[in-house]
Design an enzyme around this catalytic site. Structure first.
Site, PDB file in Angstrom:
ATOM      1  N   ARG A   1      -9.050   0.116   3.633  1.00 32.45           N
ATOM      2  CA  ARG A   1      -8.254   0.967   3.053  1.00 32.45           C
ATOM      3  C   ARG A   1      -7.041   0.484   2.775  1.00 32.45           C
ATOM      4  O   ARG A   1      -6.298   0.852   1.853  1.00 32.45           O
ATOM      5  CB  ARG A   1      -8.041   2.057   4.030  1.00 32.45           C
TER       6      ARG A   1
ATOM      7  N   CYS B   1      -5.372   7.740   8.939  1.00 35.20           N
ATOM      8  CA  CYS B   1      -5.876   7.299  10.397  1.00 35.20           C
ATOM      9  C   CYS B   1      -5.668   8.332  11.236  1.00 35.20           C
ATOM     10  O   CYS B   1      -4.540   9.230  11.281  1.00 35.20           O
ATOM     11  CB  CYS B   1      -4.861   6.144  10.666  1.00 35.20           C
TER      12      CYS B   1
ATOM     13  N   ASP C   1       3.292   0.256  12.307  1.00 36.33           N
ATOM     14  CA  ASP C   1       2.018  -0.128  11.894  1.00 36.33           C
ATOM     15  C   ASP C   1       1.843  -1.650  12.176  1.00 36.33           C
ATOM     16  O   ASP C   1       0.689  -2.241  11.962  1.00 36.33           O
ATOM     17  CB  ASP C   1       2.044  -0.163  10.301  1.00 36.33           C
TER      18      ASP C   1
ATOM     19  N   ARG D   1      -0.491  14.860  13.517  1.00 33.71           N
ATOM     20  CA  ARG D   1       0.298  14.651  12.207  1.00 33.71           C
ATOM     21  C   ARG D   1       0.781  15.837  11.271  1.00 33.71           C
ATOM     22  O   ARG D   1       0.173  16.180  10.397  1.00 33.71           O
ATOM     23  CB  ARG D   1      -0.629  13.695  11.371  1.00 33.71           C
TER      24      ARG D   1
ATOM     25  N   LYS E   1       0.771  -1.185   0.222  1.00 34.25           N
ATOM     26  CA  LYS E   1       0.004  -0.070  -0.004  1.00 34.25           C
ATOM     27  C   LYS E   1       0.896   1.293  -0.078  1.00 34.25           C
ATOM     28  O   LYS E   1       0.535   2.256  -0.853  1.00 34.25           O
ATOM     29  CB  LYS E   1      -0.946   0.065   1.172  1.00 34.25           C
ATOM     30  N   ASN E   2       1.987   1.385   1.045  1.00 36.08           N
ATOM     31  CA  ASN E   2       2.547   2.395   1.017  1.00 36.08           C
ATOM     32  C   ASN E   2       3.524   2.949   0.052  1.00 36.08           C
ATOM     33  O   ASN E   2       3.956   4.004  -0.213  1.00 36.08           O
ATOM     34  CB  ASN E   2       3.486   2.618   2.499  1.00 36.08           C
TER      35      ASN E   2
END
Ligand code: UD1
Length: 427
Positions: free
Chosen positions: A397, A117, A305, A122, A22-23
């Site tokens: 997601r 999230c 994570d 952030r 994903k990242n």
């Protein structure tokens, strides 16, 4: 509303194949804006964050076509816009990569402040500091980050803290800047390296990705390319922990074992057996879970994570484990839900004291964010009886077909539409 209904208490057994990261995907997709042309990206995960990235590309004028379920063709020749709307940007954190990519292509970008999230504060100050050092003028008006520059010029940037997002955004913005950019104190995550490899395959000159210092010689021209995204380290780690937590016997395929080392080491200490192969890992557990201490750190440390999933395993340990969150200031919001399943965890700031319990008990719970959702799913697989997880959109997601993959491992899990949604449809 949709929820997962899980009947737990059975060990997971069999093989699972890991999807693309994903990242890495959410960084590589915006990077296709840097040079017009036709790209083919393989090993794209079928998850909501990717769908949103593709929607943003389409809104900006790219043509996007799925060639098969994990290969996408993107033609970014006719990009006509440099504005990313709030409606899309708010749905995922990584929307801020469009800032660096659009700046690199057009010298201007307007991107609504990102969502994602809720893990505490952030900030994006390091992104802004870096982009300004390259010569961009940045303003934030009504929740939109506006950036503009006639000519980006290479610079020497020392990040105050290690940030994956700032490292990636600066790589995107600097590849076409004039001269040399040196980025120091950068993130070393596998997806940072994957983006560098992707950009180099477009003709960029990036060296040092995966170390503390990245050097980028700006180039005038980049070209479209074909590329295959690396496997998802966190998806793989989640299945590893699910296997260990359920006393399972699972082979996790399409992984890069080197990327999983920090997870593998902790799992072995916690009592699991992990065997590594070229592109697979095999995880079993037959004995008790040992108490261990875990602190999350930037790569190559233990990934934040994976913190919620690891905490679930440690709720089953003999004795007390300490879990310290070293990246985010509020990443234990799922603990209340886990305690409703019988866990015994005390949180003080960024430290959780996890007292092992005999068993977890089935309960209705709510996913508070993406990895919290994965952790609760593992807890539900362990607990005897039927658990329900609400707000599963968080999970979707970032995990491709998690229901289908878990079912292949023998889990009893189904996705159901809750009555209030049915009612909403009827009204
Ligand atoms: C990325 C990952 C996310 C992961 C996180 C840490 C993506 C899309 N998301 O998020 O899943 O949890 O890395 O591994 O890749 N910070 C600042 N100023 C900034 C930027 C960050 O102070 O400008 C701080 C943050 O508050 C946090 C730390 O730096 O404490 C790390 O954040 P960062 O690595 O930037 O996380 P993301 O890139 O948002």
């Amino acid at each position: 509303m949709e929820k997962y209904v899980i009947s737990g208490g059975k060990p997971l057994k069999g093989d699972v194949t890991i999807s693309g990261a994903k990242n890495a995907a959410v960084a590589i997709l915006p990077a296709t804006l840097l040079a017009g042309g036709r790209y083919v990206i393989e090993n794209i995960p079928n998850i909501r964050d990717v769908t949103i990235s593709l929607k943003i590309l389409r809104e900006l004028g790219a043509s996007v076509r799925m060639l098969d379920r994990s290969t996408v063709q993107i033609d970014s020749t006719h990009i006509h816009d440099s504005f990313v709307s709030y409606e899309l940007a708010r749905q995922m954190r990584a929307s801020y990569y469009f800032l660096g990519a659009l700046l690199g292509r057009f010298g201007r970008a307007s991107v609504s402040m990102p969502g994602g999230c809720d893990l505490g504060a952030r900030p994006i100050d390091q992104h802004i500091k870096g982009l300004e050092a390259l010569g961009a003028e940045i303003s934030i008006d009504h929740g939109v980050v506006n950036a503009g520059c006639t000519q980006m010029v290479g610079s020497h940037i020392y990040f105050d803290g290690v940030s994956v997002g700032a490292t990636i955004n600066l790589m995107l913005a600097a590849v076409k800047s004039k001269g040399l950019t040196i980025l120091e104190n950068v993130a070393k995550e596998p997806h940072v390296v994957d983006l560098a490899n992707f950009l180099n395959s477009m003709g960029a000159d990036i060296r040092g990705a995966g170390t503390d210092v990245i050097k980028i010689h700006g180039v005038d021209l980049l070209h479209a390319t074909s590329y295959s995204i690396i496997p998802d380290q966190i998806e793989a780690g989640t299945y590893m922990i699910a296997a260990a937590a359920t006393c399972g016997d699972v082979t996790i395929r399409n992984v890069i074992p080197k990327h999983l080392e920090s997870i593998t080491q902790k799992l072995i200490k916690a009592g699991a057996q992990v065997d590594e192969y070229d592109d697979a890992v095999h995880v079993t557990r037959t004995g008790p879970v040992n108490k261990i201490n875990v602190k999350t750190l930037p790569h190559p440390g233990f990934p934040t994570d994976m913190q919620p999933q690891m905490t679930v395993l440690l709720t089953l340990a003999e004795g007390t484990s300490i879990v310290t969150e070293g990246i985010w200031d509020n990443r234990f919001r799922y603990v209340d839900e886990l305690c409703r399943m019988g866990a015994n965890i005390q949180v003080d700031g960024t430290v959780a004291v996890v007292e092992g319990v005999q068993e977890l008990k089935a309960a209705p719970v709510r996913a508070t964010d993406l990895r919290a959702g994965a952790a609760l799913l593992i807890a539900a697989l362990v607990a005897e009886g039927t658990s329900e997880i609400e707000d599963i959109y968080h999970l979707e997601r970032g995990y491709e077909d998690i229901c289908g993959k878990m079912r292949l491992l023998g889990a009893s899990i189904k996705k159901v539409v809750t009555a209030d949604n049915e009612l909403a449809k009827a009204l």
